[in-house]
Design a protein around this motif. Structure first.
Motif, PDB file in Angstrom:
ATOM      1  N   THR A   1       5.818  11.534   6.905  1.00  0.00           N
ATOM      2  CA  THR A   1       4.979  11.904   5.351  1.00  0.00           C
ATOM      3  C   THR A   1       6.202  11.692   4.525  1.00  0.00           C
ATOM      4  O   THR A   1       6.320  11.232   3.403  1.00  0.00           O
ATOM      5  N   ASP A   2       7.457  12.230   4.843  1.00  0.00           N
ATOM      6  CA  ASP A   2       8.594  11.982   3.924  1.00  0.00           C
ATOM      7  C   ASP A   2       9.122  10.509   3.739  1.00  0.00           C
ATOM      8  O   ASP A   2       9.506  10.097   2.601  1.00  0.00           O
ATOM      9  N   ARG A   3       8.625   9.598   4.391  1.00  0.00           N
ATOM     10  CA  ARG A   3       8.959   8.258   4.277  1.00  0.00           C
ATOM     11  C   ARG A   3       7.702   7.471   3.600  1.00  0.00           C
ATOM     12  O   ARG A   3       7.920   6.102   3.514  1.00  0.00           O
ATOM     13  N   GLN A   4       6.600   8.098   3.450  1.00  0.00           N
ATOM     14  CA  GLN A   4       5.386   7.489   2.843  1.00  0.00           C
ATOM     15  C   GLN A   4       5.556   7.068   1.514  1.00  0.00           C
ATOM     16  O   GLN A   4       6.257   7.934   0.692  1.00  0.00           O
ATOM     17  N   SER A   5       5.205   5.850   1.185  1.00  0.00           N
ATOM     18  CA  SER A   5       5.771   5.593  -0.108  1.00  0.00           C
ATOM     19  C   SER A   5       4.829   6.085  -1.078  1.00  0.00           C
ATOM     20  O   SER A   5       3.723   6.498  -0.960  1.00  0.00           O
ATOM     21  N   ARG A   6       5.293   6.083  -2.440  1.00  0.00           N
ATOM     22  CA  ARG A   6       4.657   6.900  -3.414  1.00  0.00           C
ATOM     23  C   ARG A   6       4.774   5.966  -4.646  1.00  0.00           C
ATOM     24  O   ARG A   6       4.760   6.303  -5.963  1.00  0.00           O
ATOM     25  N   GLU A   7       4.981   4.826  -4.324  1.00  0.00           N
ATOM     26  CA  GLU A   7       5.283   3.692  -5.545  1.00  0.00           C
ATOM     27  C   GLU A   7       3.875   3.249  -5.789  1.00  0.00           C
ATOM     28  O   GLU A   7       3.053   2.964  -5.205  1.00  0.00           O
ATOM     29  N   ILE A   8       4.106   2.713  -7.175  1.00  0.00           N
ATOM     30  CA  ILE A   8       2.787   2.085  -7.676  1.00  0.00           C
ATOM     31  C   ILE A   8       2.003   0.921  -6.750  1.00  0.00           C
ATOM     32  O   ILE A   8       3.247   0.201  -6.537  1.00  0.00           O
ATOM     33  N   GLY A   9       1.192   0.954  -6.206  1.00  0.00           N
ATOM     34  CA  GLY A   9       0.585  -0.100  -5.684  1.00  0.00           C
ATOM     35  C   GLY A   9       1.026  -0.019  -4.123  1.00  0.00           C
ATOM     36  O   GLY A   9       0.158  -0.727  -3.349  1.00  0.00           O
ATOM     37  N   LEU A  10       1.864   0.749  -3.747  1.00  0.00           N
ATOM     38  CA  LEU A  10       2.111   0.953  -2.326  1.00  0.00           C
ATOM     39  C   LEU A  10       1.682   2.412  -1.736  1.00  0.00           C
ATOM     40  O   LEU A  10       2.179   2.618  -0.731  1.00  0.00           O
ATOM     41  N   LEU A  11       1.134   3.164  -2.661  1.00  0.00           N
ATOM     42  CA  LEU A  11       1.002   4.474  -2.615  1.00  0.00           C
ATOM     43  C   LEU A  11       0.181   4.781  -1.183  1.00  0.00           C
ATOM     44  O   LEU A  11      -0.999   4.454  -0.999  1.00  0.00           O
ATOM     45  N   GLY A  12       0.906   5.552  -0.678  1.00  0.00           N
ATOM     46  CA  GLY A  12       0.335   5.877   0.980  1.00  0.00           C
ATOM     47  C   GLY A  12       0.840   5.024   1.999  1.00  0.00           C
ATOM     48  O   GLY A  12       0.206   5.451   3.273  1.00  0.00           O
ATOM     49  N   SER A  13       1.419   4.010   1.727  1.00  0.00           N
ATOM     50  CA  SER A  13       1.542   3.214   3.093  1.00  0.00           C
ATOM     51  C   SER A  13       3.145   3.218   3.291  1.00  0.00           C
ATOM     52  O   SER A  13       3.749   4.284   2.600  1.00  0.00           O
ATOM     53  N   TRP A  14       3.476   2.508   4.398  1.00  0.00           N
ATOM     54  CA  TRP A  14       4.623   2.553   5.069  1.00  0.00           C
ATOM     55  C   TRP A  14       5.471   1.361   4.715  1.00  0.00           C
ATOM     56  O   TRP A  14       4.978   0.333   5.178  1.00  0.00           O
ATOM     57  N   ASP A  15       6.866   1.375   4.613  1.00  0.00           N
ATOM     58  CA  ASP A  15       7.551   0.104   4.532  1.00  0.00           C
ATOM     59  C   ASP A  15       7.692  -0.130   6.002  1.00  0.00           C
ATOM     60  O   ASP A  15       8.150   0.648   6.988  1.00  0.00           O
ATOM     61  N   ALA A  16       7.672  -1.520   6.723  1.00  0.00           N
ATOM     62  CA  ALA A  16       7.844  -1.742   8.029  1.00  0.00           C
ATOM     63  C   ALA A  16       9.034  -1.778   8.358  1.00  0.00           C
ATOM     64  O   ALA A  16       9.419  -2.988   8.922  1.00  0.00           O
TER      65      ALA A  16
END
Lengths: 441, 182
Positions: free
Chosen positions: A391-406
């Motif tokens: 959860t610390d690594r989950q994205s909070r950026e616009i357009g990516l909110l809720g996803s994870w960087d692979a």
């Protein structure tokens, strides 16, 4: 060389479909009676299968922003030679945003933020089940009209679109019942996409690199959807897919990447095939017990004294032992134990306590999924730590909110959809694992 | 935005200066291009730099691409091959030889096994890496990139029969390298 059969030179053209039908038939007839050509054919077919199965090594990051920036004159080839991609990748994103402005167009790829502004998400909302909600929301929002996930848009390899889309459907289908209804239409569309890709022979994929991964994961997914949605129209396609898995089992009991008789089996694909059969077993699809039995017997034959299966042979761990061990433990935990010749010790397979796991920093989504589910269903300290790291690594950026960087070993194959689907499945474990346990009771 | 649009139509937009269409082209082909250079024994930084150079040249030469002339991938990989030749000249790399370290399989450790094991198992990927350049590029385009012999003959500018014979010799050599037959 002097006594080599002259027709042997046709072996590659034959194997690669570069002959006319008539020539191909003539060569097949000849090879059946010529020892030299028969040996060549078997060896080259195996080599070909192995090379095709080698993973595609893509770029570490989306290259479009850097290329567009260079064309816009904002970077130079000389800077690129100084490993600009590796050292200044973050700068490239900013430069790309500027380039986008210069050229007057916006980025089309949601996987690369065109700006680094963070969405105003309160810290507290990115915890616990909120993390799952945001993850499945991101998946739902990025599903295509035909039900698939265009993994190529998000840094993945399109050849695995079927398997990765299946993982995304599993994540949407696996969230807790109250939320699941919200995504019922996404699950239905996803299942329809998988069905649309099934061939008359039951296979969910063409003869591509990693065909059996796609096929087995899609089969597991549809069985789970069948179990949750009670969608009877899935029954026959599932039966047909299972028959395909049974048909492509190699004589020794394992499976290869392409589902062809000339392949070398490997445990990475075979454990997915076994998982599909176990899920079928749990759901009452009959007639697969002998296939399961010979599969697990094969698996035992390439396992060491801790039960850790090698990749192609005992103690063969080209990518480490942890993920394969966790996959085996997962299968044993969910119905496979009864097919093991001897009692299995999943604790020994997984390792102990905080030392367990191939990626203590919580980034090996693939391996951690199996590790999370193969452990105790109630979770425990190791799992809680993992969930927090995720959860610390989950994205909070616009357009990516809720996803994870692979950002893991397989990220270049799976991309953001893969990472987000597996992370969501890991975070769904407290609800989903007991459900799976009930399924296999 | 470009869902369902093929590369030929995208290139038509690129010719008109559409950078969104060009970004789509890059995203569709970047993995295969980097993979191509990696299989030609470039390390990851070099492979990414070569792929980037290929895309820049593709943009520079976008006016020369004709849908009637050849497939888009033929055009792209012809550029890639020229970039690789330039890179080899620039670094004075021997195209015919490769060190044992460089020949380690991509994406994982070399499967050398322990010394006790009877006969060290040579990895197929390492055997590919050890092939002479001319044979390796045919195998990479054919097997790793999934091209047919006709397309390979256009990219490598050699007759179709030569592609066929290079494939045969390459596989015979890898087979021998791996201890099967001679």
């Amino acid at each position: 060389m002097a006594d080599r059969c002259a027709k042997a030179e046709d072996v590659m053209a034959y194997l690669q479909g570069e002959m006319s039908e008539a020539d191909s038939a003539r060569f097949a007839t000849h090879a059946a009676s010529c020892a030299e050509c028969g040996r060549m054919l078997a060896d080259c077919r195996a080599l070909l299968g192995d090379l095709r199965a080698a993973p595609i090594q893509g770029p570490r990051k989306d290259m479009a922003p850097a290329v567009v920036a260079e064309i816009a004159g904002l970077t130079t080839a000389a800077r690129r030679r100084m490993k600009i991609l590796g050292v200044a990748a973050a700068a490239c994103v900013v430069v790309a945003a500027v380039a986008g402005f210069v050229i007057g167009r916006k980025s089309i790829d949601n996987s690369v933020p065109s700006q680094t502004v963070q969405a105003p998400v309160p810290e507290a909302s990115v915890q616990g089940t909120d993390a799952v909600s945001m993850a499945v929301d991101w998946l739902a929002q990025n599903q295509e009209k035909d039900g698939k996930w265009a993994v190529g848009k998000f840094g993945g390899n399109p050849q695995y679109e079927i398997g990765i889309s299946a993982l995304a459907v599993m994540a949407l289908s696996g969230c807790e019942p109250a939320t699941r209804a919200k995504y019922a239409e996404n699950v239905r569309k996803g299942a329809n996409f998988l069905l649309s890709r099934q061939t008359p022979a039951g296979r969910f994929s063409e003869d591509l690199h990693g065909t059996m991964y796609n096929h087995a994961i899609a089969t597991v997914c549809l069985i789970e959807v069948y179990a949750t949605e009670k969608d009877e129209r899935l029954k026959e396609p599932i039966r047909s897919a299972l028959a395909c898995i049974r048909r492509t089992q190699l004589p020794g009991g394992g499976w290869g990447y392409f589902g062809e008789v000339s392949e070398w089996p490997n445990s990475a694909v075979s454990l997915w095939a076994l998982q599909a059969l176990l899920w079928a077993d749990a759901m009452g699809f009959e007639g697969f017990a002998p296939t399961l039995q010979s599969g697990f017997t094969w698996l035992a034959g390439l396992s060491d004294d801790r039960g850790r299966p090698g990749y192609r042979s005992a103690a063969d761990f080209p990518y480490g032992a942890e993920t394969l061990s966790a996959m085996a433990a997962f299968c044993y935990a969910y119905g496979g134990a009864k097919y093991a010749g001897t009692p299995v010790d999943n604790k020994a397979l997984l390792g102990e306590g905080s030392e367990r796991g191939s990626s203590p920093d919580g980034t090996d989504f693939y391996g951690l999924y199996f590790q999370a589910y193969a452990g105790q269903p109630e979770g425990g300290g190791w799992y809680n730590g993992l969930a927090k790291k995720l959860t610390d690594r989950q994205s909070r950026e616009i357009g990516l909110l809720g996803s994870w960087d692979a950002a893991d070993h397989w990220g270049y194959v799976g991309g953001r959809v893969y990472a987000t689907a597996f992370a969501a499945l890991i975070l769904e474990m407290p609800d989903r694992a007991p459900w799976l346990k009930r399924l296999h009771r | 935005m470009f869902e369902g649009m093929d590369d030929i139509r995208l290139m038509g937009l690129v010719k008109g200066g559409d950078m969104d269409a060009f970004s789509e082209i890059i995203r569709r082909h970047q993995s295969h291009l980097v993979n191509f250079f990696r299989r030609m024994n470039a390390h990851i930084d070099e492979a990414e730099a070569c792929a980037q150079e290929t895309f820049v040249r593709l943009y520079d030469y976008r006016g020369r691409y004709s849908a009637r002339g050849s497939k888009f991938t033929t055009f792209l990989f012809t550029l890639a091959r020229h970039v690789w030749a330039d890179e080899c000249r620039r670094t004075r790399r021997s195209k015919e030889t490769v060190s044992l370290d460089d020949a380690a399989p991509i994406g994982g450790k070399a499967a050398a096994g322990d010394a006790d094991r009877a006969g060290v198992r040579m990895d197929v990927e390492a055997a590919l890496a050890r092939l002479p350049e001319k044979l390796r590029e045919a195998v990479v385009l054919s097997v790793c990139e999934g091209m047919d012999y006709q397309e390979i003959s256009e990219i490598l500018e050699i007759p179709l029969g030569t592609v066929k014979s290079r494939m045969f010799v390459a596989f015979t050599q890898m087979r021998k390298d791996l201890g099967h037959g001679g």
